[in-house]
Motif scaffolding. Structure first.
Motif, PDB file in Angstrom:
ATOM      1  N   ARG A 432       0.843  -1.215   0.000  1.00  0.00           N
ATOM      2  CA  ARG A 432       0.000   0.000   0.000  1.00  0.00           C
ATOM      3  C   ARG A 432       0.869   1.252   0.000  1.00  0.00           C
ATOM      4  O   ARG A 432       0.634   2.203  -0.748  1.00  0.00           O
ATOM      5  CB  ARG A 432      -0.933  -0.011   1.211  1.00  0.00           C
ATOM      6  CG  ARG A 432      -2.017  -1.083   1.157  1.00  0.00           C
ATOM      7  CD  ARG A 432      -2.842  -1.096   2.447  1.00  0.00           C
ATOM      8  NE  ARG A 432      -3.526   0.168   2.636  1.00  0.00           N
ATOM      9  CZ  ARG A 432      -4.727   0.446   2.153  1.00  0.00           C
ATOM     10  NH1 ARG A 432      -5.387  -0.476   1.469  1.00  0.00           N
ATOM     11  NH2 ARG A 432      -5.304   1.608   2.369  1.00  0.00           N
ATOM     12  N   GLU A 433       1.910   1.233   0.832  1.00  0.00           N
ATOM     13  CA  GLU A 433       2.804   2.404   0.879  1.00  0.00           C
ATOM     14  C   GLU A 433       3.557   2.561  -0.437  1.00  0.00           C
ATOM     15  O   GLU A 433       3.748   3.683  -0.923  1.00  0.00           O
ATOM     16  CB  GLU A 433       3.785   2.239   2.041  1.00  0.00           C
ATOM     17  CG  GLU A 433       4.589   3.477   2.364  1.00  0.00           C
ATOM     18  CD  GLU A 433       5.826   3.626   1.505  1.00  0.00           C
ATOM     19  OE1 GLU A 433       6.297   4.767   1.320  1.00  0.00           O
ATOM     20  OE2 GLU A 433       6.319   2.601   0.994  1.00  0.00           O
ATOM     21  N   ALA A 434       3.984   1.455  -1.042  1.00  0.00           N
ATOM     22  CA  ALA A 434       4.728   1.521  -2.304  1.00  0.00           C
ATOM     23  C   ALA A 434       3.854   2.053  -3.427  1.00  0.00           C
ATOM     24  O   ALA A 434       4.320   2.835  -4.267  1.00  0.00           O
ATOM     25  CB  ALA A 434       5.270   0.136  -2.660  1.00  0.00           C
ATOM     26  N   VAL A 435       2.585   1.643  -3.462  1.00  0.00           N
ATOM     27  CA  VAL A 435       1.663   2.146  -4.489  1.00  0.00           C
ATOM     28  C   VAL A 435       1.432   3.643  -4.305  1.00  0.00           C
ATOM     29  O   VAL A 435       1.440   4.425  -5.278  1.00  0.00           O
ATOM     30  CB  VAL A 435       0.335   1.366  -4.439  1.00  0.00           C
ATOM     31  CG1 VAL A 435      -0.731   2.044  -5.309  1.00  0.00           C
ATOM     32  CG2 VAL A 435       0.551  -0.066  -4.902  1.00  0.00           C
ATOM     33  N   ARG A 436       1.235   4.063  -3.054  1.00  0.00           N
ATOM     34  CA  ARG A 436       1.045   5.502  -2.807  1.00  0.00           C
ATOM     35  C   ARG A 436       2.277   6.299  -3.214  1.00  0.00           C
ATOM     36  O   ARG A 436       2.162   7.408  -3.759  1.00  0.00           O
ATOM     37  CB  ARG A 436       0.736   5.736  -1.320  1.00  0.00           C
ATOM     38  CG  ARG A 436      -0.675   5.372  -0.917  1.00  0.00           C
ATOM     39  CD  ARG A 436      -1.021   5.985   0.435  1.00  0.00           C
ATOM     40  NE  ARG A 436      -0.132   5.486   1.471  1.00  0.00           N
ATOM     41  CZ  ARG A 436      -0.392   4.422   2.226  1.00  0.00           C
ATOM     42  NH1 ARG A 436      -1.501   3.740   2.040  1.00  0.00           N
ATOM     43  NH2 ARG A 436       0.446   4.047   3.164  1.00  0.00           N
ATOM     44  N   ARG A 437       3.452   5.740  -2.976  1.00  0.00           N
ATOM     45  CA  ARG A 437       4.678   6.448  -3.334  1.00  0.00           C
ATOM     46  C   ARG A 437       4.778   6.617  -4.846  1.00  0.00           C
ATOM     47  O   ARG A 437       5.174   7.679  -5.338  1.00  0.00           O
ATOM     48  CB  ARG A 437       5.896   5.692  -2.810  1.00  0.00           C
ATOM     49  CG  ARG A 437       7.214   6.412  -3.076  1.00  0.00           C
ATOM     50  CD  ARG A 437       8.405   5.590  -2.644  1.00  0.00           C
ATOM     51  NE  ARG A 437       8.398   5.282  -1.220  1.00  0.00           N
ATOM     52  CZ  ARG A 437       9.364   4.612  -0.606  1.00  0.00           C
ATOM     53  NH1 ARG A 437      10.400   4.161  -1.311  1.00  0.00           N
ATOM     54  NH2 ARG A 437       9.300   4.385   0.682  1.00  0.00           N
ATOM     55  N   VAL A 438       4.423   5.584  -5.592  1.00  0.00           N
ATOM     56  CA  VAL A 438       4.441   5.690  -7.059  1.00  0.00           C
ATOM     57  C   VAL A 438       3.488   6.795  -7.516  1.00  0.00           C
ATOM     58  O   VAL A 438       3.847   7.643  -8.346  1.00  0.00           O
ATOM     59  CB  VAL A 438       4.061   4.344  -7.702  1.00  0.00           C
ATOM     60  CG1 VAL A 438       3.813   4.505  -9.199  1.00  0.00           C
ATOM     61  CG2 VAL A 438       5.157   3.314  -7.469  1.00  0.00           C
ATOM     62  N   GLN A 439       2.284   6.773  -6.993  1.00  0.00           N
ATOM     63  CA  GLN A 439       1.302   7.780  -7.401  1.00  0.00           C
ATOM     64  C   GLN A 439       1.738   9.187  -7.011  1.00  0.00           C
ATOM     65  O   GLN A 439       1.603  10.137  -7.791  1.00  0.00           O
ATOM     66  CB  GLN A 439      -0.052   7.438  -6.773  1.00  0.00           C
ATOM     67  CG  GLN A 439      -0.644   6.125  -7.277  1.00  0.00           C
ATOM     68  CD  GLN A 439      -1.853   5.689  -6.485  1.00  0.00           C
ATOM     69  OE1 GLN A 439      -2.040   6.106  -5.325  1.00  0.00           O
ATOM     70  NE2 GLN A 439      -2.687   4.830  -7.069  1.00  0.00           N
ATOM     71  N   THR A 440       2.280   9.320  -5.816  1.00  0.00           N
ATOM     72  CA  THR A 440       2.720  10.643  -5.353  1.00  0.00           C
ATOM     73  C   THR A 440       3.893  11.153  -6.183  1.00  0.00           C
ATOM     74  O   THR A 440       3.919  12.322  -6.592  1.00  0.00           O
ATOM     75  CB  THR A 440       3.117  10.578  -3.872  1.00  0.00           C
ATOM     76  OG1 THR A 440       1.993  10.172  -3.095  1.00  0.00           O
ATOM     77  CG2 THR A 440       3.607  11.934  -3.381  1.00  0.00           C
ATOM     78  N   ASP A 441       4.872  10.290  -6.443  1.00  0.00           N
ATOM     79  CA  ASP A 441       6.048  10.731  -7.198  1.00  0.00           C
ATOM     80  C   ASP A 441       5.697  11.081  -8.636  1.00  0.00           C
ATOM     81  O   ASP A 441       6.320  11.970  -9.235  1.00  0.00           O
ATOM     82  CB  ASP A 441       7.128   9.644  -7.164  1.00  0.00           C
ATOM     83  CG  ASP A 441       7.799   9.548  -5.804  1.00  0.00           C
ATOM     84  OD1 ASP A 441       7.696  10.521  -5.038  1.00  0.00           O
ATOM     85  OD2 ASP A 441       8.414   8.508  -5.500  1.00  0.00           O
TER      86      ASP A 441
END
Length: 520
Positions: A432-441
């Protein structure tokens, strides 16, 4: 490990969209920023090449591979417990005793003096033992022997020397403790599980190395592009300094503007030096992951990345990413195998609580003759035999050792199940954190691109104002600095996005698929 060299079309060069939007920012270069000094070696390297070289030479990979292979020998060790055992024992014994009384059939009825009884025995024992998968064992024993006594006391002996032969078969089978195929194969299954765990530990190490290579590779890319930004800012400051000096010489600009431009040039020279050092530092980190020989590591080698980072948002499904991670993450398989081994150990310990009750049966043949062939013939005739059967029961009072071991194995089994649940939770949260990081970046790329475009327009407008005398050198330098910062932020956001994609692939355990690599 079977290695296929991949083709990564999305990282092959600069995207057209990036060229249109990054007006002032150079496209992701595939050539070195500056020519290499004499004596300095230069090498271009793609991300796929770096990944393959790291897997081939990485020391951690080598250690993990050897550990994985050593676990296979543990399986053989446990299986070898069911290998047959053959033993041969040969003996020669001579006994010379004084006789204090007559020997029936060997001496005269009454002794008048001490007689010597000289007996010689030669025997060979051949024993074959086979442990059974049911927990019992079979023992086959053959023991021919030759005996003779001194002739002066040998009266009455049928054969002197005499040859005897014994053939015996003994079967022992536990009925309670240590009985059954499941019990006897416990440690073979545990060894197999440990080998499977080590296999996935090895795969996890491979994924970690690949992810580390990717992260470091993109940092090298950033360092190279950041140097170009610093060089562009330095060039702009030098051009402004030259213009200011010309105007000051013509008397249309004050010396203060010249000094401000000189200070800016000096500051940006420092930034270029720091950027060049950062490139060398990141290149060394990447070279260390590739694990060259010490002699090569001492040499000056410049690594220039050839892959450009992607700037397109890949389709993402959080639930799909979680499902893939749960299915493929090595930690899940390890935890499941540990749960299985814990259950096996618990069941074995439960079996050890039972009393020992064993069936034992034996049968044998005997023979006697004046020579060895005659002894063998009579041994196998079946005229002389013996047999028997019985039960053996034993149980330690209190049995505290077995009870304590069983309680311990129960706790270990519960801990393994709890660990599995904890690993699943950690993986879900990590994905979940990795997916959010992709979207945020990715959103950062769009935001920083807009900020960079606005900084370009502001600088261009301020330069026009300076030409007509409506601005000052200080303001232009400030806008130059803002543009360099905006360009650096856009570079950082783009590289962070690619690092986030790498991080997400690591969390899903799909990094090997990106390079068409298979761990065998």
């Amino acid at each position: 490990m079977r290695i296929h060299y991949p083709i990564l079309p999305s990282w092959g060069g600069c995207l057209t969209l990036a060229v249109l939007l990054l007006v002032s920012t150079p496209c992701w270069s595939q050539t070195p920023s500056n020519p290499a000094p004499s004596g300095e070696r230069h090498q271009t390297i793609s991300l796929a090449e770096a990944a393959v070289r790291a897997l081939q030479s990485n020391l951690d990979i080598s250690i993990s591979r050897q550990t994985k292979e050593s676990r296979l020998f543990d399986i053989t060790v446990e299986q070898a417990k069911f290998d047959p055992t053959l033993s041969v024992n040969g003996q020669y014994n001579r006994t010379v005793n004084p006789l204090n009384r007559p020997v029936f059939g060997g001496t005269i009825p009454n002794l008048t003096d001490i007689q010597i009884f000289d007996q010689r025995n030669t025997s060979v024992t051949v024993d074959a033992t086979q442990n059974l998968i049911t927990g019992g064992n079979i023992d086959l024993n053959y023991s021919p022997a030759r005996s003779n006594v001194n002739p002066d006391v040998a009266r009455g002996f049928l054969y002197n020397p005499a040859y005897t032969g014994g053939l015996a078969l003994t079967i022992t089978q536990p009925l309670l403790r240590n009985a059954g195929i499941d019990v006897t194969k416990t440690f073979i299954k545990v060894a197999q599980n440990n080998a499977d765990v080590e296999q996935h530990v090895f795969r996890d190490r491979v994924l970690t190395v690949l992810a580390t290579v990717e992260q470091t590779y993109w940092e090298v890319v950033f360092a190279n592009e950041n140097l170009q930004v610093a060089q562009a800012a330095l060039k702009a400051a030098e051009e402004l300094l030259a213009t200011n000096r010309a105007k000051a010489k013509a008397g249309v600009m004050s010396i203060v503007d010249v000094l401000q431009a000189e200070a800016a040039v000096a500051s940006r020279v420092e930034q270029v030096l720091v950027a060049e050092k950062s490139i060398r530092d990141q290149e060394d980190q990447l070279r260390r992951l590739l694990n060259p020989g010490e002699e090569d590591l001492r040499q000056d080698m410049r690594l220039t990345p050839t892959d450009a980072p992607v700037t397109v948002l890949e389709p993402l499904s959080l639930q799909e990413a979680i499902d893939i991670a749960i299915e493929q993450r090595p930690e899940i398989v390890q935890a499941k195998k540990n749960v299985e081994s814990g259950e096996l150990n618990k069941q074995f310990a439960k079996n050890q609580l039972l009393p020992t009750l064993s069936f034992q049966g034996t049968m044998g043949l005997a023979g006697l003759g004046g020579d060895y062939p005659q002894s063998v013939q009579r041994n196998l005739s079946g005229d002389y035999y013996n047999y028997g059967a019985g039960l053996v029961l034993s149980y330690p009072l209190g049995n505290r050792s077995a009870v304590s071991t069983y309680n311990k194995r129960q706790l270990e089994s519960r801990n393994a199940e709890t660990t599995l649940a904890s690993v699943r939770q950690q993986i879900i949260i990590g994905v979940r954190e990795a997916v959010r990081r992709v979207q945020t970046d990715f959103k950062r790329i769009e935001t920083t691109r807009s900020a960079r475009i606005m900084a370009e327009k502001q600088l261009q407008a301020e330069q026009e104002r300076l030409k007509v005398g409506l601005s000052t050198t200080r303001f232009v330098l400030d806008f130059q600095r803002d543009l360099a910062t905006a360009q650096g932020n856009e570079l950082r956001a783009t590289v962070d996005y690619n690092k986030s994609l790498s991080n997400l692939a690591r969390h899903k355990a799909t990094t090997l698929d990106r390079y068409n690599l298979q761990v065998q």
